[in-house]
Each structure stands twice: as structure tokens, then as C-alpha cells.
Design a protein around this motif. Sequence first.
Motif, mmCIF file in Angstrom:
data_model
loop_
_atom_site.group_PDB
_atom_site.id
_atom_site.type_symbol
_atom_site.label_atom_id
_atom_site.label_comp_id
_atom_site.label_asym_id
_atom_site.label_seq_id
_atom_site.Cartn_x
_atom_site.Cartn_y
_atom_site.Cartn_z
ATOM 1 N N TYR A 105 -3.268 0.489 -11.528
ATOM 2 C CA TYR A 105 -2.692 -1.152 -11.939
ATOM 3 C C TYR A 105 -2.772 -1.572 -10.438
ATOM 4 O O TYR A 105 -3.238 -2.454 -10.200
ATOM 5 N N LEU A 106 -1.692 -1.434 -9.920
ATOM 6 C CA LEU A 106 -1.227 -1.880 -8.231
ATOM 7 C C LEU A 106 -2.791 -1.792 -7.531
ATOM 8 O O LEU A 106 -2.576 -2.781 -6.641
ATOM 9 N N ILE A 107 -3.244 -0.526 -7.437
ATOM 10 C CA ILE A 107 -4.788 -0.546 -6.837
ATOM 11 C C ILE A 107 -5.498 -1.517 -7.259
ATOM 12 O O ILE A 107 -6.010 -2.078 -6.233
ATOM 13 N N SER A 108 -5.422 -2.523 -8.942
ATOM 14 C CA SER A 108 -6.286 -3.162 -8.879
ATOM 15 C C SER A 108 -6.250 -4.326 -8.008
ATOM 16 O O SER A 108 -6.634 -5.320 -7.931
ATOM 17 N N VAL A 109 -4.888 -4.744 -8.279
ATOM 18 C CA VAL A 109 -3.852 -5.710 -6.979
ATOM 19 C C VAL A 109 -4.355 -5.800 -6.496
ATOM 20 O O VAL A 109 -5.128 -6.655 -5.302
ATOM 21 N N ALA A 110 -4.083 -4.690 -5.256
ATOM 22 C CA ALA A 110 -4.128 -4.354 -3.997
ATOM 23 C C ALA A 110 -6.271 -5.035 -3.463
ATOM 24 O O ALA A 110 -6.189 -5.688 -2.584
ATOM 25 N N VAL A 111 -6.286 -4.140 -4.657
ATOM 26 C CA VAL A 111 -8.329 -4.501 -4.171
ATOM 27 C C VAL A 111 -8.486 -5.675 -4.325
ATOM 28 O O VAL A 111 -9.088 -6.973 -3.395
ATOM 29 N N GLU A 112 -8.396 -6.916 -5.608
ATOM 30 C CA GLU A 112 -7.907 -8.217 -5.541
ATOM 31 C C GLU A 112 -7.951 -8.781 -3.926
ATOM 32 O O GLU A 112 -7.947 -10.326 -4.016
ATOM 33 N N PHE A 113 -6.760 -8.469 -3.319
ATOM 34 C CA PHE A 113 -5.906 -9.087 -1.684
ATOM 35 C C PHE A 113 -7.493 -8.800 -0.455
ATOM 36 O O PHE A 113 -6.353 -8.953 0.477
ATOM 37 N N GLY A 114 -7.899 -7.525 -1.419
ATOM 38 C CA GLY A 114 -8.950 -7.410 0.006
ATOM 39 C C GLY A 114 -8.106 -6.251 0.446
ATOM 40 O O GLY A 114 -8.694 -5.600 1.593
ATOM 41 N N LEU B 36 1.051 -1.439 0.062
ATOM 42 C CA LEU B 36 -0.236 0.226 0.192
ATOM 43 C C LEU B 36 1.036 1.356 0.241
ATOM 44 O O LEU B 36 0.012 2.414 -0.247
ATOM 45 N N LYS B 37 2.307 1.192 0.622
ATOM 46 C CA LYS B 37 3.127 1.983 0.842
ATOM 47 C C LYS B 37 3.021 2.797 -0.342
ATOM 48 O O LYS B 37 3.467 3.819 -0.780
ATOM 49 N N CYS B 38 3.409 1.450 -1.595
ATOM 50 C CA CYS B 38 4.221 2.056 -2.945
ATOM 51 C C CYS B 38 3.523 2.518 -3.901
ATOM 52 O O CYS B 38 3.333 3.674 -3.755
ATOM 53 N N ILE B 39 1.549 1.960 -3.658
ATOM 54 C CA ILE B 39 0.696 2.752 -4.169
ATOM 55 C C ILE B 39 0.641 3.938 -3.897
ATOM 56 O O ILE B 39 0.531 5.001 -4.390
ATOM 57 N N ASN B 40 1.110 4.248 -2.295
ATOM 58 C CA ASN B 40 0.736 6.137 -2.170
ATOM 59 C C ASN B 40 1.756 6.519 -2.333
ATOM 60 O O ASN B 40 1.503 8.127 -2.513
ATOM 61 N N ASN B 41 2.631 6.147 -2.572
ATOM 62 C CA ASN B 41 4.182 6.765 -3.608
ATOM 63 C C ASN B 41 4.573 6.824 -4.503
ATOM 64 O O ASN B 41 4.844 8.028 -5.033
ATOM 65 N N SER C 29 -7.829 -2.240 1.489
ATOM 66 C CA SER C 29 -8.128 -1.177 1.766
ATOM 67 C C SER C 29 -7.379 -0.117 1.424
ATOM 68 O O SER C 29 -6.288 0.107 1.602
ATOM 69 N N VAL C 30 -7.689 0.449 0.355
ATOM 70 C CA VAL C 30 -6.783 1.692 -0.184
ATOM 71 C C VAL C 30 -7.176 2.839 -0.227
ATOM 72 O O VAL C 30 -8.601 3.461 -0.828
ATOM 73 N N ILE C 31 -6.545 3.730 0.212
ATOM 74 C CA ILE C 31 -7.537 5.402 0.881
ATOM 75 C C ILE C 31 -7.247 5.956 -0.017
ATOM 76 O O ILE C 31 -5.826 6.215 -1.371
#
Length: 293
Positions: free
Chosen positions: A280-289, A266-271, A291-293
Motif C-alpha cells: 500500500y505504501l508503495i502505491s502511495v509513493a507511485v501516485e506521487f511519482g 521511501l525509507k519507511c517503505i524500505n524498512n 521511484s521505489v527500488i
Amino acid sequence: MKGVILAGGTGSRLWPLTAVISKQLLAVYDKPMIFYPVTTLMFAGVREIAVVTTEAQQESFKATLGSGEKWGIKFEYCVQSEPKGIPDALKSLPISFKNEPIVMILGDNLLYGMGLGSSLAGAFNGTGALAFGYPVANPSEYGVVELDQKGNVKSITEKPVSPKSNLAIPGFYFFDKSVHSKVLELVPSLRGELEITDILKMYKSQSALRISVLERGTAWLDTGTVESLIQAGEFVKVIEDRQGLKIGCPEEVAFREGYITGNEFLKCINNAPTSSYRDYLISVAVEFGLSVI
Ligand code: G1P
């Protein structure tokens, strides 16, 4: 086992694209070329990777890859002062790499295929050398291996005028720690470079070379010419568009392989800045449940 990515060299065949930027930092579709060999090494289970570059470009590689921490790995940077051939680059490795088996990949080689990741992880038992064979239409442009019926190596030739087989040797090699002393025994070839195929021949003379022929479904692309660079980009685009999955995405590999935790992902996504890559990274995070802020 430690990893080595060779990203020195002049990239002269891609000039003027390479006038101010290293070949391995050029785009292959949606990411820098070097992301692909980085993820191949990650799939092979490697956590420490030396990136060998020219002195002039080292800062650009550092800016692109960082320390590796965010991907759960560690990059060490070292300089090959003159392009004297692939094995010559091994002389510039940090001392901590010099007594270790290594897996080395050329920074312009892209490997992709079903099951490649899991098969790489257990491919090498730490003794001798392991290289690969891959059928190509133009073997004269590569190191070529000839095998007998049992799969034993009969001959190895660098860029043969009359190739004895259609099996090129991709720029991806596993070596035991004797490679570091073998490199010191090499003499330059007629083109004035130390040749990786001469290292393979040394292992062969000790009956310590194994060649594994890559499965038909595997793609091996090199990106050393304008045409092959474009083809590699098109290949990545077709697969990514069709599957909705990325090839060569270090954040995703780090997360899926357990190199980083969900929070670190999630930190990678935020940066990451707003971009399709971040989406795309967000879609992977969502797949794993997650929560992306
Ligand atoms: C180098 C190696 C060759 C290998 C190839 C793979 O060639 O010398 O044995 O097959 O990489 O990309 P070069 O890039 O120097 O043409």
C-alpha cells in the motif's frame, strides 16, 4: 499544542485478549489500534505526543511506535502506575507537557470522517476546553452532554442511568493549560476514579467549555468490548476494501501532511517487511511519482 494518547488501563472487558497485550496494541483489522488515534492527532497538527501506558506494557508500545522520527513526530512515553481514571493519567505527563495546552485522545477511540482532518487542525483556539458530541443509541455507556437550543451546555453526566440526551462525549478533548491544575482539584467519583466529565464540568462552571457536535457523516467507534472491537475492524475493512485507501496509516499521513519528505517516505517503505501494508505504501509513493527500488 501537545498531544496525549491514553493507553493505560487494564482492558479488563477484553480479557483474556488483554492478558499479555494492551488493548491499544490489539489489531483493528490490519494495524494496531493505537495507529488510529496517532493519525487523528497528526491530522490535528500535533507533532509531540505523550503515550501514557502501564509500566508492564511500555516496551511493547515503544517497539510498535518507536521514537516517532520516521513519521516526522516525537513520542514521549510515560507511565500511569494505577488505573485511577482518565484525568489521573495527566499527572504522569513529562514536565515539558505540564504548562501547555493539550489535545487528548483515548487510545481505544477511532474517529473517521469526511473533512475531519482539516476541521480538527483549526478546531481549538487555545483557551478553555473543546469536546465533542456524537449521537449514539446507547448513551448510558458514556459521558453524556445535554445542549440547549443555542448549543450551550446545560448538563454533563457520566454514564447516566436516564440520559438527558443521546449525545455521547467521545474520548477526544482539547484543553488549555489550566487542565493541569484542574486535575489536582479532582476527587474520585463513586466508582473510585477521577472522571474526565468532572474536568469538563469545571470548564463549564467557568463558561469555558465548548461542545461541537460531530457531523452525521463522521464515524466515532470505541473498541472497548469484544463486539465493538470486531465492529471497528469490520468498519475499517469495508472502507479500505471499497476505496483502496487506508485509514490510520501514519506513514501516509506523515507524507501527505508534509511531516516527512519523499525520501523519508521511501525509507519507511524500505524498512517495512514484505506485506500488504508495504504494498500500500508503495502505491502511495507511485501516485506521487516517487521511484521505489
Ligand atoms: C470514558 C469517559 C466517558 C467517555 C468515554 C468515551 O468512558 O469516562 O465520558 O464518553 O470514555 O469512550 P470509559 O472508557 O471509562 O467507559
